[in-house]
Design a protein around this motif. Structure first.
Motif, mmCIF file in Angstrom:
data_model
loop_
_atom_site.group_PDB
_atom_site.id
_atom_site.type_symbol
_atom_site.label_atom_id
_atom_site.label_comp_id
_atom_site.label_asym_id
_atom_site.label_seq_id
_atom_site.Cartn_x
_atom_site.Cartn_y
_atom_site.Cartn_z
ATOM 1 N N GLU A 19 0.835 -1.201 0.000
ATOM 2 C CA GLU A 19 0.000 0.000 0.000
ATOM 3 C C GLU A 19 0.875 1.257 0.000
ATOM 4 N N THR A 22 3.578 2.941 -5.885
ATOM 5 C CA THR A 22 3.060 3.045 -7.248
ATOM 6 C C THR A 22 3.997 2.327 -8.203
ATOM 7 N N ASP A 46 -0.824 1.006 -6.037
ATOM 8 C CA ASP A 46 -1.407 1.664 -7.200
ATOM 9 C C ASP A 46 -0.650 1.185 -8.429
ATOM 10 N N THR A 71 -9.086 -2.141 -5.917
ATOM 11 C CA THR A 71 -7.750 -1.774 -6.361
ATOM 12 C C THR A 71 -7.764 -0.470 -7.131
ATOM 13 N N TYR A 72 -6.632 0.230 -7.115
ATOM 14 C CA TYR A 72 -6.498 1.456 -7.906
ATOM 15 C C TYR A 72 -5.578 1.151 -9.080
ATOM 16 N N ARG A 74 -4.844 2.393 -13.268
ATOM 17 C CA ARG A 74 -5.166 3.363 -14.311
ATOM 18 C C ARG A 74 -4.254 3.187 -15.513
#
Length: 316
Positions: A19, A22, A46, A71-72, A74
């Motif tokens: 957590e 990125t 992320d 979850t994040y 993109r």
């Protein structure tokens, strides 16, 4: 603790939590890259999918979200075959730091004709190697801002039997698609190792690791509709091969461990445990030709010229 004991206690199905971190995965919309992204998403990190196909990236993100609720993840528009676009792609991330990048994206052609990128480079060498080489200089500030940024370069078992022709890196004189692909992956592996040597020389907190997935077949890969779906016939046809190779979900394990395991060291090569073709990830000896630092240095200089890149790639 020995490297062998480290390998025994690493559980590919129970990854450490991440957590607040990125990770960027190039080519994260399909194949091994998809499974790298899915497995990293399971840690709570992320995850950014670098892809030139927005529609495919959307499908991959929907699949990941369905399997990892909350979850994040993109998408970052990323075209490694267009070197002039890479700086804008990194700016669009709008990140203060990046904890790791997995250089996974790649083009593999099986037959002629020879094709070129927008920049006039042979397509596989230009995308697989030069694209990632050039991307590094724009990612370096973000990776340097992380406590221990990592660059994980995904090579190939096919590179073991290849040798670079430094006088014909673009395969202009003798183009053979499968050989050109193997050499492009070999170039990536040389780059990842040379990058780590240069990072060590500057006392950087970043590290560079090289991995390969072994033998990873679509027919042995679990379905992830609509990203990856196989017929019953395709599944059955792949069963005998499962004795010596594996699916792309398992092919992702070396890269995922290289991102997450604090015991991983820069300049290492990680691959599957069984003959370098299947199984859980472990460190393995460098291929003898990968230890040639003179070839690596010449490739670095040539890559700077071809990619019009800063010779230091943004390193201090």
């Amino acid at each position: 603790m020995t490297s062998e004991s480290q390998t025994r206690i690493w559980d590919v199905h129970r990854l450490p939590r991440a957590e607040g971190r990125t990770f960027l995965v190039t080519g994260g919309n399909a194949g091994i890259g998809y499974f790298v992204a899915e497995q990293l998403a399971e840690t709570g990190a992320d995850v950014v999918l670098g892809s030139r196909h927005p529609t495919k990236a959307e499908a991959a993100m929907a699949s990941i979200r369905s399997r990892v609720p909350g979850t994040y993840v993109r998408h970052c528009q990323l075209d490694l075959a267009d070197l002039s676009s890479l700086r804008n792609s990194v700016d669009a991330l709008e990140l203060d730091r990046l904890d790791a990048v997995v250089y996974n994206a790649g083009v593999a052609l099986d037959e002629p004709p020879r094709r070129e990128t927008k920049d006039g480079n042979e397509l596989m060498f230009g995308t697989n190697h030069l694209g990632h080489f050039a991307l590094t200089q724009w990612l370096t500030p973000l990776l340097s801002a992380a406590p221990a940024g990592r660059i994980v370069t995904v090579g190939s078992f096919a590179a073991k039997s290849e040798r670079l022709d430094l006088d014909d890196l673009q395969s202009a004189e003798d183009y053979r698609p499968k050989r050109a692909y193997g050499r492009s992956k070999l170039a990536q592996m040389y780059f990842g190792l040379e990058l780590d040597r240069r990072l060590r020389a500057t006392d950087s907190t970043m590290l560079s690791v090289v991995v390969h997935p072994g033998g990873a077949l679509d027919s042995l890969t679990p379905d992830r509709p609509p990203v990856h779906v196989k017929t019953v016939g395709e599944r059955l046809s792949g069963l005998p091969a499962g004795l010596v190779v594996q699916g792309k979900d398992a092919g992702a394990w070396p890269a995922v461990r290289a991102v997450l395991d604090p015991e991983v060291r820069g300049g290492q090569l990680w691959g599957p445990r069984l003959f370098g073709l299947r199984g859980r990830p472990r460190p393995e000896p460098l291929y003898s030709h990968l230890a040639d630092t003179a070839v690596a240095a010449r490739l670095w200089d040539a890559s700077c010229d071809l990619a019009d890149a800063d010779p230091n790639l943004g390193l201090p």
